[in-house]
Enzyme design. Structure first.
Site, PDB file in Angstrom:
ATOM      1  CE  LYS A 193     -10.777 -95.403  17.151  1.00 44.30           C
ATOM      2  NZ  LYS A 193     -11.001 -94.574  16.399  1.00 44.30           N
ATOM      3  N   GLY A 203      -6.046 -83.209  12.941  1.00 47.31           N
ATOM      4  CA  GLY A 203      -5.477 -84.344  12.924  1.00 47.31           C
ATOM      5  C   GLY A 203      -5.151 -85.000  11.147  1.00 47.31           C
ATOM      6  CE1 TYR A 204      -1.804 -88.844   6.820  1.00 42.72           C
ATOM      7  CE2 TYR A 204      -2.778 -90.906   8.727  1.00 42.72           C
ATOM      8  CZ  TYR A 204      -1.758 -90.599   6.945  1.00 42.72           C
ATOM      9  OH  TYR A 204      -1.160 -90.555   6.225  1.00 42.72           O
ATOM     10  CE1 TYR A 242      -7.266 -96.406  18.105  1.00 41.99           C
ATOM     11  CE2 TYR A 242      -6.914 -98.011  17.795  1.00 41.99           C
ATOM     12  CZ  TYR A 242      -7.059 -97.216  17.446  1.00 41.99           C
ATOM     13  OH  TYR A 242      -7.116 -96.987  15.410  1.00 41.99           O
ATOM     14  CB  SER A 279      -9.353 -99.229  13.778  1.00 39.75           C
ATOM     15  OG  SER A 279      -8.597-100.327  13.676  1.00 39.75           O
TER      16      SER A 279
HETATM   17  C1  UD1 Z   1      -2.014 -99.707  14.221  1.00 36.10           C
HETATM   18  C2  UD1 Z   1      -3.291-100.855  15.455  1.00 36.10           C
HETATM   19  C3  UD1 Z   1      -3.940-100.306  14.606  1.00 36.10           C
HETATM   20  C4  UD1 Z   1      -4.143 -99.094  14.219  1.00 36.10           C
HETATM   21  C5  UD1 Z   1      -3.152 -98.408  13.379  1.00 36.10           C
HETATM   22  C6  UD1 Z   1      -3.333 -97.018  13.227  1.00 36.10           C
HETATM   23  C7  UD1 Z   1      -1.805-102.695  15.924  1.00 36.10           C
HETATM   24  C8  UD1 Z   1      -2.186-103.829  16.707  1.00 36.10           C
HETATM   25  N1  UD1 Z   1      -2.660-102.083  15.402  1.00 36.10           N
HETATM   26  O1  UD1 Z   1      -1.796-101.005  12.905  1.00 36.10           O
HETATM   27  O2  UD1 Z   1      -4.645-100.389  15.712  1.00 36.10           O
HETATM   28  O3  UD1 Z   1      -5.588 -98.674  13.793  1.00 36.10           O
HETATM   29  O4  UD1 Z   1      -1.832 -98.611  14.224  1.00 36.10           O
HETATM   30  O5  UD1 Z   1      -2.198 -96.662  14.124  1.00 36.10           O
HETATM   31  O6  UD1 Z   1      -1.371-101.735  17.390  1.00 36.10           O
HETATM   32  N2  UD1 Z   1       6.397-101.876  11.680  1.00 36.10           N
HETATM   33  C9  UD1 Z   1       7.694-102.553  11.350  1.00 36.10           C
HETATM   34  N3  UD1 Z   1       8.503-101.769  12.053  1.00 36.10           N
HETATM   35  C10 UD1 Z   1       8.751-100.329  13.250  1.00 36.10           C
HETATM   36  C11 UD1 Z   1       7.099-100.276  12.628  1.00 36.10           C
HETATM   37  C12 UD1 Z   1       5.800-101.514  12.292  1.00 36.10           C
HETATM   38  O7  UD1 Z   1       7.880-103.013  11.376  1.00 36.10           O
HETATM   39  O8  UD1 Z   1       8.825-100.140  13.750  1.00 36.10           O
HETATM   40  C13 UD1 Z   1       5.278-103.144  11.091  1.00 36.10           C
HETATM   41  C14 UD1 Z   1       4.309-104.069  12.389  1.00 36.10           C
HETATM   42  O9  UD1 Z   1       4.637-105.224  12.587  1.00 36.10           O
HETATM   43  C15 UD1 Z   1       2.932-103.590  11.450  1.00 36.10           C
HETATM   44  C16 UD1 Z   1       3.161-103.005  10.447  1.00 36.10           C
HETATM   45  O10 UD1 Z   1       4.746-102.643  10.368  1.00 36.10           O
HETATM   46  O11 UD1 Z   1       3.491-104.810  10.917  1.00 36.10           O
HETATM   47  C17 UD1 Z   1       2.212-101.619  10.502  1.00 36.10           C
HETATM   48  O12 UD1 Z   1       2.425-100.984  11.801  1.00 36.10           O
HETATM   49  P1  UD1 Z   1       1.531-100.434  12.373  1.00 36.10           P
HETATM   50  O13 UD1 Z   1       1.900 -99.170  11.622  1.00 36.10           O
HETATM   51  O14 UD1 Z   1       2.168 -99.887  14.271  1.00 36.10           O
HETATM   52  O15 UD1 Z   1       0.435 -99.951  11.400  1.00 36.10           O
HETATM   53  P2  UD1 Z   1      -0.512-102.056  12.370  1.00 36.10           P
HETATM   54  O16 UD1 Z   1       0.357-102.363  13.760  1.00 36.10           O
HETATM   55  O17 UD1 Z   1      -0.679-102.423  11.025  1.00 36.10           O
END
Ligand code: UD1
Length: 338
Positions: free
Chosen positions: A155, A12-13, A151, A126
């Site tokens: 953890k 995996g990653y 999920y 996490s």
């Molecule tokens: C999420 C999970 C976390 C998990 C991690 C890795 C939640 C609350 N947390 O983290 O438990 O370990 O993924 O898989 O779900 N964003 C955008 N546009 C997008 C995608 C993301 O604006 O299309 C923003 C989100 O709102 C966030 C940031 O980018 O503020 C990071 O998002 P993401 O990469 O999904 O990670 P987390 O939500 O922090």
């Protein structure tokens, strides 16, 4: 003598990057993977980086006989346990799949470790266990909060199970690493993140949009109480994160009936807009994006206190968000458009 280390989810990653760092530090990584969310071709790519053959056992960590056979055959001194389902949204729709896969695999692993006297465990946890933190940066003393997704709950449950088993399995020492947001790819561009379908994480969505796979990125909200209004996260280069696992094995050496949990991040918060702007700078690509509604469940801001990882692991990050976004883009450019 080189030590055998089992890496579940090693294709995996984060697992694949950790296998590379283990080999670089003189360990013999042995992969267990069922390839449910990874490609078999990853193994050849790992071998191209390490210049070594890697042993791979294909199967499920929930299969006790399979796990017993692998441990009997390889006699590992330790395990790094990545194998798990990890999509937050999917876990809400398939809670039983998540509880079964993530919890039963850990139970089986711990049983087999006890039966075969394998005494070192590094577990992938996490920062989600902290929920919405009251104070920033988040230290390991910060209270954990009830998980909002199945999920996240797997953890928290897993951390509790490991803590309890350390009391019952004499000799066992274990650390849960609480990752912040892993991003980027190996600088060779041979391994990286391979999300299936539409990515839910930010950085793969950014690189796929720049590559023309997606029309536009939606930034989930710009009315948060942060300097530019967008969410703040602690984005850590996956190669730095991989190295933290090797340091954790060293930390576990010589410890018995020992359990600890450690944040793994950079200590620096970066906003979604900063990620977008930095990506445009390092890639030279203009990113098509719009501001959309907030995403349910998003924490406003979170970043790690890195004091404990510095003190006990003697480890800190060496790479920046710029490095990670450049490496993520270089990796993206190697992928054929689906
Ligand atoms: C999420 C999970 C976390 C998990 C991690 C890795 C939640 C609350 N947390 O983290 O438990 O370990 O993924 O898989 O779900 N964003 C955008 N546009 C997008 C995608 C993301 O604006 O299309 C923003 C989100 O709102 C966030 C940031 O980018 O503020 C990071 O998002 P993401 O990469 O999904 O990670 P987390 O939500 O922090």
């Amino acid at each position: 003598m080189r030590k055998n280390i089992i890496v579940t989810g090693g294709a995996g990653y984060i697992g694949s990057h950790t296998v590379v760092e283990l080999a670089a530090q003189g360990y013999t990584p042995i992969i267990i993977d069922n390839f449910c969310n990874s490609e078999k071709a990853v193994i050849k790519r790992i071998e191209a980086i390490t210049g070594e053959k890697t042993q791979v056992f294909e199967g499920n960590c929930t299969d006790k006989q399979f796990m017993t056979d692998v441990f009997a055959h390889t006699n590992p001194v330790g395990v790094i346990h990545f194998a798990a389902y990890k999509a937050v949204g999917e876990s809400v729709n398939k809670p039983l799949d998540y509880y079964y896969n993530n919890v039963v695999s850990l139970l089986v692993l711990l049983e087999v470790m006890k039966e075969t006297h394998c005494n070192q465990l590094v577990f992938s946890s996490s920062c989600t266990v902290y929920g919405t933190p009251e104070k920033l940066p988040v230290t390991e003393q910060s209270p954990t909060q009830k998980a909002i997704s199945p999920y996240g709950n797997t953890k928290q449950i897993a951390e509790d199970i490991i803590k309890d088993q350390v009391v019952a399995h004499s000799g066992l020492s274990a650390v849960a690493l609480r990752y912040f947001n892993p991003i980027g790819a190996h600088p060779s561009s041979l391994i990286g993140e391979l999300p299936l379908g539409i990515p839910s994480n930010l950085v793969p969505f950014v690189t796929q949009t720049a590559a023309g796979w997606r029309k536009e990125l939606t930034i989930f909200g710009n009315n948060y109480n942060t300097p530019d209004g967008t969410n703040i996260r602690d984005y850590i280069h996956v190669v730095d994160l991989a190295k933290a696992h090797v340091k954790t094995l060293e930390y576990l050496n010589g410890k018995n009936n020992f359990y600890d949990y450690i944040n793994v991040g950079t200590g620096k918060g970066t906003s979604v807009l900063e990620v977008v702007n930095t990506f445009e700078k390092v890639s030279g690509q203009k990113l098509n994006y719009k501001i959309g509604a907030r995403r349910a469940g998003d924490v406003e801001q979170i970043y790690a206190s890195v004091d404990k990882s510095k003190d006990v692991l003697n480890w800190k990050t060496a790479l920046t968000v710029e490095d990670a976004l450049r490496d993520a883009w270089n990796w993206q450019k190697t992928l054929p458009k689906p």
